[in-house]
Design a protein around this motif. Structure first.
Motif, PDB file in Angstrom:
ATOM      1  N   ALA A 113       0.937  -1.252  -0.389  1.00 32.86           N
ATOM      2  CA  ALA A 113       0.395   0.175  -0.020  1.00 32.86           C
ATOM      3  C   ALA A 113       0.778   1.537  -0.209  1.00 32.86           C
ATOM      4  CB  ALA A 113      -1.143   0.193   1.499  1.00 32.86           C
ATOM      5  N   ARG A 122      -5.173   0.723  -8.788  1.00 30.22           N
ATOM      6  CA  ARG A 122      -5.183   0.000  -7.518  1.00 30.22           C
ATOM      7  C   ARG A 122      -6.263  -1.432  -7.195  1.00 30.22           C
ATOM      8  NH1 ARG A 122      -0.242   2.748  -4.568  1.00 30.22           N
ATOM      9  NH2 ARG A 122      -0.650   4.872  -4.810  1.00 30.22           N
ATOM     10  N   VAL A 123      -5.782  -2.367  -7.155  1.00 30.79           N
ATOM     11  CA  VAL A 123      -7.194  -3.352  -6.572  1.00 30.79           C
ATOM     12  C   VAL A 123      -6.624  -3.939  -6.064  1.00 30.79           C
ATOM     13  CG1 VAL A 123      -8.970  -4.934  -7.740  1.00 30.79           C
ATOM     14  CG2 VAL A 123      -7.482  -3.166  -9.026  1.00 30.79           C
ATOM     15  N   MET A 124      -7.949  -3.992  -4.818  1.00 29.92           N
ATOM     16  CA  MET A 124      -7.420  -4.982  -4.120  1.00 29.92           C
ATOM     17  C   MET A 124      -8.221  -6.122  -3.511  1.00 29.92           C
ATOM     18  SD  MET A 124      -8.871  -3.019  -0.286  1.00 29.92           S
ATOM     19  CE  MET A 124      -8.212  -4.452   0.930  1.00 29.92           C
ATOM     20  N   SER A 145      -7.008   2.100  -2.657  1.00 32.24           N
ATOM     21  CA  SER A 145      -7.121   1.607  -3.619  1.00 32.24           C
ATOM     22  C   SER A 145      -8.416   2.326  -4.466  1.00 32.24           C
ATOM     23  CB  SER A 145      -7.484   0.294  -2.778  1.00 32.24           C
ATOM     24  OG  SER A 145      -6.553  -0.611  -2.560  1.00 32.24           O
ATOM     25  N   LEU A 148     -12.379  -2.521  -4.509  1.00 27.59           N
ATOM     26  CA  LEU A 148     -11.824  -3.400  -3.480  1.00 27.59           C
ATOM     27  C   LEU A 148     -12.975  -4.756  -4.390  1.00 27.59           C
ATOM     28  CD1 LEU A 148     -11.811  -4.764  -0.507  1.00 27.59           C
ATOM     29  CD2 LEU A 148     -13.681  -3.134   0.098  1.00 27.59           C
ATOM     30  N   ILE A 177     -14.199   4.369  -3.104  1.00 25.81           N
ATOM     31  CA  ILE A 177     -14.296   3.026  -3.581  1.00 25.81           C
ATOM     32  C   ILE A 177     -15.114   2.243  -3.897  1.00 25.81           C
ATOM     33  CG2 ILE A 177     -14.338   2.371  -1.053  1.00 25.81           C
ATOM     34  CD1 ILE A 177     -11.754   0.600  -1.776  1.00 25.81           C
TER      35      ILE A 177
END
Lengths: 207, 114
Positions: A113, A122-124, A145, A148, A177
């Motif tokens: 992170a 950014r993908v979590m 991110s 999510l 998000i």
């Protein structure tokens, strides 16, 4: 002897490298997605599924059947990928003609992170067995991110995972998000997430 | 948690600076580290002392750490409070709608050079 004032964050040189890389990727029309999650949250399984789905569903994505091109990136024992390592991996991949490249980061909700890899998105992932309290324990990951993805939703009946509480906690940290719920086992939820991904690829090409 | 990774980036930033300003030796590096940055200062110093030996320009550089106190802002009652003592919940109105104002930084404040 003299004193030089710097007043810049420790990661500033990485941030500069990342910005340069992001610009180069944008010019090539390549969307680089930084995929982050704990070990075992389902990063590789999610990738297997989208490679299969997008090959047939999205013309714009040139992924050759399940034989999508891949390279193993090395962090030299580090807990995260940075912009320099990402550039090395992309060079090895020869990424001049790709619409989408996914960087599967080190399994860890903390260090990745903190380091900008040069990715545009950014993908979590957070899997149901990990628990809905994770936004409270790893706030930075949820704050940085863009997306999510709650994974392994097929096992939800066996866990006390509170989806509403988890989403509320994530949105409190990061109101922008986007949240998806998926099961790579059953395929549930993949349509919406893949639609987001396809849109991101097109937007990155300036359409 | 990731002290070695941060040290690597610190070393890279300092080497770039040294090259740009034609510095041969750095004698001291002062870092400002936030109370809730997740950096363990003892371990961080150990990592630095191990790592600096590999870099000629850094080998003489002592690491000096300054702490930045962590402060949280409550968006409900608009007061601020010390994060480490009270955590996420506001001690005045008990709201959970709170935000970290500062305390997770790691900033290179200054360097002393020959």
């Amino acid at each position: 002897m003299r004193i030089i004032e710097l007043k810049e964050t420790v990661t500033a040189s990485n941030d500069r490298d990342a910005e340069v890389l992001r610009g180069e990727l944008k010019a090539k029309g390549t969307l680089l997605v930084n995929l982050m999650a704990s070990p075992g949250a389902g990063k590789t399984t999610l990738l297997e599924r989208i490679i299969r789905d997008m090959d047939s569903d999205v013309d714009a994505v040139r992924i050759e059947k399940l034989g999508a091109k891949a390279v193993q990136a090395h962090t030299g024992g580090m807990c995260h990928m940075d912009a320099g390592m990402t550039r090395t991996a992309l060079d090895e991949l020869g990424a001049d003609h790709f619409d989408l490249v996914v960087l599967e980061n080190v399994g860890n909700l903390i260090c990745p992170a903190e380091f900008d890899t040069g990715a545009q998105k950014r993908v979590m992932l957070l899997s149901v067995p990990e628990g809905d309290d994770k936004p409270l324990k790893y706030p930075l990951m949820f704050s940085v991110s863009d997306v999510l993805i709650l994974t392994k939703t097929d096992v939800a009946p066996y866990f006390d995972f509170d989806f509403d509480a988890c989403k509320r906690r994530a949105r409190q940290l990061n109101p922008r998000i986007e949240i998806f719920e998926v099961s790579a086992k059953t395929g549930a939820g993949f349509d919406a997430w893949e639609e987001w991904l396809a849109r991101a690829i097109l937007e990155n090409k300036g359409n | 948690m990731h002290e070695m990774g941060i040290i690597l980036h610190l070393a890279k930033s300092l080497e770039e600076e040294a090259r740009a300003q034609d510095i041969q030796k750095i004698l001291r590096v002062t870092l400002q580290v936030g109370e809730v940055s997740g950096i363990m200062t003892d371990y961080f110093t150990d990592c630095w002392n191990y790592f600096r030996k590999r870099h000629p320009v850094l080998s003489t550089a002592e690491l000096e750490l300054e702490t930045i106190p962590a402060v949280t802002f409550c968006s409900n009652c608009e007061k601020t409070y010390p994060t480490v003592q009270y955590g996420r919940e506001c001690p005045y109105c008990h709201s959970g709608e709170t935000w970290l104002l500062r305390g997770n930084e790691c900033i290179i404040k200054e360097i002393e050079v020959e």
